[in-house]
Structure formats: structure tokens, C-alpha cells
Design an enzyme around this catalytic site. Structure first.
Site, PDB file in Angstrom:
ATOM      1  N   ARG A 111      -8.903   4.853   3.987  1.00 13.75           N
ATOM      2  CA  ARG A 111     -10.210   5.354   3.565  1.00 13.75           C
ATOM      3  C   ARG A 111     -11.339   4.474   4.099  1.00 13.75           C
ATOM      4  O   ARG A 111     -11.148   3.305   4.420  1.00 13.75           O
ATOM      5  CB  ARG A 111     -10.282   5.415   2.032  1.00 13.75           C
ATOM      6  CG  ARG A 111      -9.446   6.496   1.409  1.00 13.75           C
ATOM      7  CD  ARG A 111      -9.406   6.386  -0.111  1.00 13.75           C
ATOM      8  NE  ARG A 111      -8.612   5.242  -0.566  1.00 13.75           N
ATOM      9  CZ  ARG A 111      -8.400   4.934  -1.836  1.00 13.75           C
ATOM     10  NH1 ARG A 111      -8.951   5.667  -2.796  1.00 13.75           N
ATOM     11  NH2 ARG A 111      -7.652   3.884  -2.161  1.00 13.75           N
ATOM     12  N   ASN A 167      -2.814   2.088  -4.211  1.00 13.19           N
ATOM     13  CA  ASN A 167      -3.841   2.880  -3.528  1.00 13.19           C
ATOM     14  C   ASN A 167      -3.225   4.176  -3.001  1.00 13.19           C
ATOM     15  O   ASN A 167      -3.263   4.465  -1.796  1.00 13.19           O
ATOM     16  CB  ASN A 167      -4.511   2.076  -2.408  1.00 13.19           C
ATOM     17  CG  ASN A 167      -3.529   1.588  -1.345  1.00 13.19           C
ATOM     18  OD1 ASN A 167      -2.390   1.249  -1.641  1.00 13.19           O
ATOM     19  ND2 ASN A 167      -3.977   1.545  -0.107  1.00 13.19           N
ATOM     20  N   ILE A 168      -2.698   4.971  -3.907  1.00 17.98           N
ATOM     21  CA  ILE A 168      -2.039   6.227  -3.531  1.00 17.98           C
ATOM     22  C   ILE A 168      -2.944   7.117  -2.664  1.00 17.98           C
ATOM     23  O   ILE A 168      -2.508   7.636  -1.636  1.00 17.98           O
ATOM     24  CB  ILE A 168      -1.560   6.988  -4.777  1.00 17.98           C
ATOM     25  CG1 ILE A 168      -0.433   6.200  -5.484  1.00 17.98           C
ATOM     26  CG2 ILE A 168      -1.071   8.381  -4.419  1.00 17.98           C
ATOM     27  CD1 ILE A 168       0.010   6.808  -6.798  1.00 17.98           C
ATOM     28  N   HIS A 201     -11.199  -2.870 -10.550  1.00 16.00           N
ATOM     29  CA  HIS A 201      -9.997  -2.977 -11.391  1.00 16.00           C
ATOM     30  C   HIS A 201      -9.751  -4.431 -11.817  1.00 16.00           C
ATOM     31  O   HIS A 201      -8.646  -4.957 -11.696  1.00 16.00           O
ATOM     32  CB  HIS A 201      -8.779  -2.413 -10.664  1.00 16.00           C
ATOM     33  CG  HIS A 201      -8.899  -0.956 -10.331  1.00 16.00           C
ATOM     34  ND1 HIS A 201      -8.890   0.034 -11.299  1.00 16.00           N
ATOM     35  CD2 HIS A 201      -9.034  -0.319  -9.136  1.00 16.00           C
ATOM     36  CE1 HIS A 201      -9.008   1.221 -10.714  1.00 16.00           C
ATOM     37  NE2 HIS A 201      -9.110   1.030  -9.408  1.00 16.00           N
ATOM     38  N   LYS A 255     -11.705  -0.315  -1.719  1.00 17.03           N
ATOM     39  CA  LYS A 255     -10.847  -1.108  -2.596  1.00 17.03           C
ATOM     40  C   LYS A 255     -11.429  -2.492  -2.820  1.00 17.03           C
ATOM     41  O   LYS A 255     -12.313  -2.955  -2.096  1.00 17.03           O
ATOM     42  CB  LYS A 255      -9.443  -1.230  -1.992  1.00 17.03           C
ATOM     43  CG  LYS A 255      -8.683   0.091  -1.962  1.00 17.03           C
ATOM     44  CD  LYS A 255      -8.502   0.689  -3.358  1.00 17.03           C
ATOM     45  CE  LYS A 255      -7.566  -0.126  -4.229  1.00 17.03           C
ATOM     46  NZ  LYS A 255      -7.461   0.439  -5.601  1.00 17.03           N
ATOM     47  N   TYR A 284     -14.272  -0.036  -5.916  1.00 19.07           N
ATOM     48  CA  TYR A 284     -13.299  -0.110  -7.009  1.00 19.07           C
ATOM     49  C   TYR A 284     -12.940  -1.575  -7.190  1.00 19.07           C
ATOM     50  O   TYR A 284     -12.604  -2.263  -6.215  1.00 19.07           O
ATOM     51  CB  TYR A 284     -12.029   0.694  -6.679  1.00 19.07           C
ATOM     52  CG  TYR A 284     -12.208   2.186  -6.734  1.00 19.07           C
ATOM     53  CD1 TYR A 284     -12.538   2.824  -7.931  1.00 19.07           C
ATOM     54  CD2 TYR A 284     -12.029   2.968  -5.597  1.00 19.07           C
ATOM     55  CE1 TYR A 284     -12.703   4.197  -7.980  1.00 19.07           C
ATOM     56  CE2 TYR A 284     -12.192   4.346  -5.644  1.00 19.07           C
ATOM     57  CZ  TYR A 284     -12.526   4.959  -6.841  1.00 19.07           C
ATOM     58  OH  TYR A 284     -12.693   6.319  -6.889  1.00 19.07           O
ATOM     59  N   GLU A 325     -14.982   2.476 -10.996  1.00 16.04           N
ATOM     60  CA  GLU A 325     -14.144   3.025 -12.071  1.00 16.04           C
ATOM     61  C   GLU A 325     -14.723   2.877 -13.465  1.00 16.04           C
ATOM     62  O   GLU A 325     -14.189   3.459 -14.422  1.00 16.04           O
ATOM     63  CB  GLU A 325     -12.731   2.406 -12.024  1.00 16.04           C
ATOM     64  CG  GLU A 325     -12.632   0.971 -12.518  1.00 16.04           C
ATOM     65  CD  GLU A 325     -12.925  -0.057 -11.441  1.00 16.04           C
ATOM     66  OE1 GLU A 325     -12.713  -1.257 -11.702  1.00 16.04           O
ATOM     67  OE2 GLU A 325     -13.368   0.333 -10.327  1.00 16.04           O
ATOM     68  N   ILE A 384      -1.059   1.681 -12.231  1.00 11.91           N
ATOM     69  CA  ILE A 384      -0.801   0.323 -11.771  1.00 11.91           C
ATOM     70  C   ILE A 384      -2.076  -0.418 -11.388  1.00 11.91           C
ATOM     71  O   ILE A 384      -2.164  -1.645 -11.495  1.00 11.91           O
ATOM     72  CB  ILE A 384       0.212   0.330 -10.597  1.00 11.91           C
ATOM     73  CG1 ILE A 384       0.697  -1.085 -10.277  1.00 11.91           C
ATOM     74  CG2 ILE A 384      -0.387   1.012  -9.369  1.00 11.91           C
ATOM     75  CD1 ILE A 384       1.448  -1.749 -11.400  1.00 11.91           C
ATOM     76  N   ASP A 385      -3.121   0.299 -10.939  1.00  8.42           N
ATOM     77  CA  ASP A 385      -4.402  -0.341 -10.621  1.00  8.42           C
ATOM     78  C   ASP A 385      -4.946  -1.127 -11.809  1.00  8.42           C
ATOM     79  O   ASP A 385      -5.627  -2.135 -11.642  1.00  8.42           O
ATOM     80  CB  ASP A 385      -5.444   0.710 -10.222  1.00  8.42           C
ATOM     81  CG  ASP A 385      -5.464   0.960  -8.726  1.00  8.42           C
ATOM     82  OD1 ASP A 385      -5.008   0.081  -7.977  1.00  8.42           O
ATOM     83  OD2 ASP A 385      -5.918   2.032  -8.311  1.00  8.42           O
TER      84      ASP A 385
END
Length: 369
Positions: free
Chosen positions: A15, A301-302, A96, A75, A94, A118, A269-270
Site C-alpha cells: 500500500r 497487515n492483511i 496500534h 503502517k 496506523y 485507528e 493481531i494489530d
């Protein structure tokens, strides 16, 4: 404002945080956009497209970090990027942080203004910048699980949809939020037998309505979890408490009761994961591990594996908030937008998100400007 768009370095993360269309809009408004060469390639956006949109292309990520007032990512920064962050910089991505104490400490030490996609939260409790990626991760979790159930991938050899005369596979989804609902859509579409568990009876009632009874709904408690999980060919964990570390509600004992070759996918899981046996974050390069004969998948990171779709969905959601930040300045933007303000996790060396503070047993400071 100078906006820096570095290339993502997480394993097989394709991404990019800004499209050429978004870049053109920023440049027309008078901002300077620096994009790392090749940042958009995997998502299908060439350097030439960014240049045509007015971006300055840069080979060195270090130079991008040093020049930018705001770093725009997909990310969270990884250890090789920690030293590149400069004091007082705005980081919009993001984060997390509840699952990452080391990064939290780095952002505090450098007094980074950490605005997390998020935790931007609307009045109704929805998470507009997390939602599109949750939808993709939920849908992909069933797609991935179906493949892992195939014998060549170590699974029990079950076709989720079954065939006439043979029962379909059983998919159990823990959490009826965006991830769970999206997963249920795909599982139902494949013809699987689907169970969804949640503590919110109204949410389960909604799912029962929209799926016309095609999904079996259960209140999430220890008894019902044990019952459903013992039947599961594929278990999907999609529990989320915004900003907080995910609660571990699926126990090791529950996983031990699953048949060998069953599959577990922890989409949470994040935020630390909601399944007790998921004790590590995996990668697209090495996505699974086996425990108690059960295949576990815990890639953080699906959506990165479908970068074109994910980039377009993500940037459509983030761009309006980014424009507020760069046009007004981040301080005025969060003063005027209470929903964006909820995205601020770190500021001036202080933790301004209660969930992150509790996760790491650190002091919490309400955001005051």
C-alpha cells in the site's frame, strides 16, 4: 506544509499512503509533497504519475523524514525508521500503540504528534479510517482460511462450501463488528455453516436480520465459545476495543479442542490479538505456524496483500482528514474537529490515549491545547 510520503517497509506491504490524485489536490492548495521513488509501484501508481501531479520524487527516505513537517504513512514506523523521525514532527498513520511499547516510547521521547488512523472516532462510535481496512481484512480472512484448509497447505482438506451430499465447512467468527460482518458475508457466500459470537445482542439481532437467518448468532460467553469453537474448521478472531489492547477471549483450552488441520486467523493481531495461542505476529513471507495441530495465521497487515484495492479504499477515507490537518495546521484542525482529536495518541512527550496508557501502565494525559 511539507508532506512526506515514504515507501512502506513492512514485509510485502504494497500500500501507499497517498495517490497521485491526492497529491495533485495538495499541490494545487500550495503544499509541497515529497514522495519516495517507487512508493506507489506495487499499488499500480508510477513515479511518473506522481511527478505529473506535482510531487517531488526523492530516493532517500532519510531526506524525506528530515524535510517533512508531516509524515504520511500506511503502517506504523518500524525500528529502521525510528532514528529518522524528528522532534515535534506530525505522524499520520496506523499506529496500534497498545500492542507496541517500544514504538510508543520512541514517539514520546521524540515528542511526535502521533495521529492514529485507528482511533479517529465519530459520534456513533464508528472508526472511519479503520473501517475500510477492517472490511478488507474481514473478507480476506475467509479467503485465506479457505486456502489454508486445503491439504497441500497443511489443512484438514475441507471445502468450506461443501458439495451436494456433503456437509459444508464450519466458520466461527468471534466479534460482530466490521471485521466479523465482512467475514460473514464471504463465508455465507461460499456456502459455509457460519456462527458469529458477540457480547452485543443488538448487533447479533442486526446480523440475523441482514443475513435472513443464514448466520447462527450466539452471545459470546465461555460456554458458547467452547461449543462453537469445538465445531470450527475455520476460526476468525475479530474483537476490537478502539485504542485498547484486544482482550484474549479465546483460550488455549478452546483451541486444543479443535480438530487437527483446523485453521485460526487472528485479525485482531494489530492490537495484540484476541486468541491466546497466537503468541507472535507473522508476515506475508512466513504467514503461519502450528500449535496443537491447528494452523495459526496472524499477519498484521492483511490488506497489504491486495494493495491496489486497499490503497484506493484507505486514501479515500484519510484524505479529507489530511486536508484539514495541512490546511489549518494540526492544532487548529483537532480543536475544530473533535473526531480527529480522538486520533491524537501522543503529543509533546505525553500519552493522550487512555487505552494505550493502560496497556503499557504509563501516565495518561487528556489532550489539552
Amino acid at each position: 506544509m511539507i508532506i512526506g510520503v515514504p515507501k512502506e517497509i513492512k514485509d510485502k506491504e504494497g500500500r501507499v499512503s497517498l495517490t497521485p490524485a491526492g497529491c495533485k489536490m495538495l499541490v494545487k492548495m500550495g503544499h509541497k509533497v515529497i514522495v519516495e521513488a517507487g512508493a506507489g509501484n506495487i499499488s499500480g501508481f508510477s513515479d511518473a504519475e506522481y511527478q505529473a501531479a506535482g510531487a517531488i520524487m526523492e530516493e532517500s527516505p532519510a531526506k524525506i523524514f528530515s524535510e517533512a513537517d508531516l509524515i504520511l504513512k500506511v503502517k506504523e514506523p518500524l525500528p529502521p525508521e525510528y532514528s529518522l523521525l524528528k522532534e515535534g514532527q506530525v505522524l499520520f498513520t496506523y499506529l496500534h500503540l497498545a500492542a507496541d511499547k517500544e514504538l510508543t516510547e520512541v514517539l514520546l521521547k521524540k515528542k511526535i504528534v502521533g495521529i492514529a488512523y485507528e482511533t479517529v472516532e465519530l459520534k456513533d462510535g464508528s472508526l472511519p479510517l479503520l473501517k475500510p481496512m477492517s472490511e478488507i481484512a474481514g473478507k480476506m480472512s475467509v479467503q485465506i482460511g479457505a486456502r489454508l484448509l486445503e491439504k497441500p497447505f497443511g489443512g484438514k482438506g475441507v471445502l468450506l462450501g461443501g458439495v451436494p451430499g456433503v456437509a459444508p465447512g464450519v466458520v466461527v467468527i468471534v466479534g460482530a463488528g466490521v471485521v466479523g460482518t465482512s467475514a460473514a458475508k464471504i463465508a455465507v457466500g461460499l456456502g459455509a455453516e457460519v456462527y458469529v459470537l458477540d457480547i452485543n445482542a443488538e448487533r447479533l439481532r442486526y446480523l440475523d436480520d441482514i443475513f435472513g437467518g443464514r448466520v447462527k448468532t450466539l452471545i459470546s460467553n465461555e460456554y458458547n465459545l467452547e461449543y462453537a469453537i469445538s465445531k470450527a474448521d475455520l476460526l476468525i478472531g475479530g474483537v476490537l476495543v478502539p485504542g485498547y489492547k484486544a482482550p484474549r477471549i479465546v483460550t488455549e483450552e478452546m483451541i486444543k479442542k479443535m480438530a487437527p488441520g483446523s485453521v485460526v486467523i487472528d485479525v485482531a493481531i494489530d492490537q495484540g490479538g484476541c486468541i491466546e495461542t497466537v503468541d507472535r505476529v507473522t508476515t506475508h513471507s512466513n504467514p503461519t505456524f502450528e500449535k496443537f495441530g491447528v494452523i495459526h495465521y496472524s499477519v498484521a497487515n492483511i490488506p497489504g496483500s491486495v494493495p491496489r484495492t486497499s490503497t484506493l479504499a484507505l486514501t479515500s477515507a484519510t484524505l479529507p482528514y489530511l486536508l484539514e490537518i495541512v490546511n489549518k495546521g494540526w492544532e487548529r484542525a483537532i480543536r475544530e474537529n473533535q473526531y480527529l482529536a480522538k486520533g491524537v495518541n501522543t503529543f509533546d512527550g505525553k500519552l493522550t490515549n487512555k487505552g494505550v496508557a493502560e496497556a503499557h501502565d504509563m501516565p495518561y494525559y487528556p489532550l489539552v491545547l
